[in-house]
Motif scaffolding. Sequence first.
Motif, PDB file in Angstrom:
ATOM      1  N   UNK A  55       9.609   8.414   0.073  1.00  0.00           N
ATOM      2  CA  UNK A  55      10.317   7.852   0.876  1.00  0.00           C
ATOM      3  C   UNK A  55       9.846   6.395   0.878  1.00  0.00           C
ATOM      4  N   UNK A  56       8.425   6.313   0.980  1.00  0.00           N
ATOM      5  CA  UNK A  56       7.873   4.926   1.024  1.00  0.00           C
ATOM      6  C   UNK A  56       7.889   4.223  -0.310  1.00  0.00           C
ATOM      7  N   UNK A  57       7.603   4.721  -1.606  1.00  0.00           N
ATOM      8  CA  UNK A  57       7.655   4.310  -2.632  1.00  0.00           C
ATOM      9  C   UNK A  57       8.545   4.965  -3.544  1.00  0.00           C
ATOM     10  N   UNK A  88       0.709  -1.193   0.080  1.00  0.00           N
ATOM     11  CA  UNK A  88      -0.078  -0.115  -0.082  1.00  0.00           C
ATOM     12  C   UNK A  88       0.902   1.208  -0.187  1.00  0.00           C
ATOM     13  N   UNK A  89       0.486   2.331  -0.871  1.00  0.00           N
ATOM     14  CA  UNK A  89       1.154   3.514  -0.889  1.00  0.00           C
ATOM     15  C   UNK A  89       1.101   4.278   0.425  1.00  0.00           C
ATOM     16  N   UNK A  90       0.174   4.093   1.089  1.00  0.00           N
ATOM     17  CA  UNK A  90      -0.016   5.099   2.257  1.00  0.00           C
ATOM     18  C   UNK A  90      -1.125   4.581   3.061  1.00  0.00           C
ATOM     19  N   UNK A 109       7.272   3.585   7.280  1.00  0.00           N
ATOM     20  CA  UNK A 109       7.365   4.925   6.611  1.00  0.00           C
ATOM     21  C   UNK A 109       6.335   5.340   5.776  1.00  0.00           C
ATOM     22  N   UNK A 110       4.745   5.125   5.956  1.00  0.00           N
ATOM     23  CA  UNK A 110       4.036   5.481   5.331  1.00  0.00           C
ATOM     24  C   UNK A 110       3.364   6.771   5.868  1.00  0.00           C
TER      25      UNK A 110
END
Length: 487
Positions: free
Chosen positions: A413-415, A187-189, A216-217
């Motif tokens: 940061x997450x993706x 999941x992106x966030x 880190x989402x």
Amino acid sequence: MINLRNGIALIGPIGPIALILSSLLFSVQSSYDLVILNGRVIDPESKTDAIRNLGISNGTIKAISTGKLSGRNVIDARGLVVSPGFIDLHQHGQNEENNRFKAMDGVTTSLELEVGTGDVDAWYTQREQKSLINYGVSIGHIGARMKAMREAPVALVPSGPAAHKAATEAEIIEMKQTLEHGLKRGAVAVGFGIQYTPSASRWEILEMFRVAERFGASCHVHMRHAGVKEPGSSIQALEELIAAAAITGAPLHVVHVQSTGGPATPKLLQMIIEAKSRNLDVTTECYPYIAGMTDIKSALFDEGWQDVFGIDYKDLQWAATGERLTKETFNEYRKTGGMVAVFSMTEEIVAAAIKSPVTMIASDGILERGKGHPRTAGTYSRILGQYVREQRALTLMDALTKITLMPAKRLERRVPSMKNKGRIRLGADADLTIFDAQTIIDKSTFQEPAKYSEGIRFVIVNGVSVVKDGQPQSNIYPGRAVRAPFN
Ligand SMILES: [Zn+2]
């Protein structure tokens, strides 16, 4: 071997001939899949604003040049702006109908991060090889809550126990597990709509932020309260979220700050700027309309909504018919459910939000068989036509920064793959929007929301033109998943 010896032999007195030969060879080899010639290339990261030619192969930007480039397909972009493709962090409608309207408004990446989904794998699988533009989703607290409370997902937002029942310890644990699983599946966030789940305690929200932090989402949040009335103002609601970000360390992204804030919007923006100055990772977004839209059955219209928004029945417009509501029709539609436009903002508030250096632009769009809010089809052209060209409220560079680079950076940061979007540089994804800055304008209205914007001439997704000469293309699906690495 012979060629190699000849090559070596050429070095010496006839070196210049070798140079000419090799440059000829180079120009033959460097024929690209697609070249975009003579466009005004604007890249917010490098602050480039200059006439350049672009060479694209295998879905990637391979050349940025003042020199001649050749390709199998050619777009003459003379007189047009060539921008990184627009990135919408907040688009609920994620099907063919919605994607076509997004593409015609310049959007190459459309992400559902506020409500999100309760099942990340199923969501991505449904769209594989079937999407005109790039797509991605968050794992949603709303979906996790509906699952824990066994409420069937009949609408985008809940109206049963997931909206109105306090969670037990066991239910909070189950929600955390749903979030964790979704994040492990890329999941992106993490999405939240706290105003739609008003019975979610502050502790419950903190627990969800703690999960987001571990991955880190960023947390994309529709705040608990709207408007200015205390207690329960949007200021208090933003305090809850900034506190949650400070306590847990999770990045915070406040969705549609102007529609939740209403008259308090300038104060909310000030709070966000101040929180950022304390090194908290807080960002926000807005859309360029004086009305929002939501389900009439949702908790937003629980007792006392008139005071919360500072409006009355006449300020509600039924999306299906365009009629303004009365007490009688409100009560009738509240029973059946459906989308309603909420006219609760002023032009001044909206313009102030758009101009703020901290806001990104995101649409909050959804169309269902042509019905919905004009923001779905018109958000980006409206920014570039009305606010940049007509009102000069912001520069073209600043506007493009808010709709390309800032949203990409919010997620990278997450993706990490988002580092290749929102930019025009070598190696970046060939997601590009080519438009006429002199004519671009939105055409969708509250009466007719399903009207394409004008002035978007070409839209390229991973090297493939999904809009050509201002026309949407069909039966092509170059959109790819935007998804975090699995862990
Ligand atoms: Zn919302």
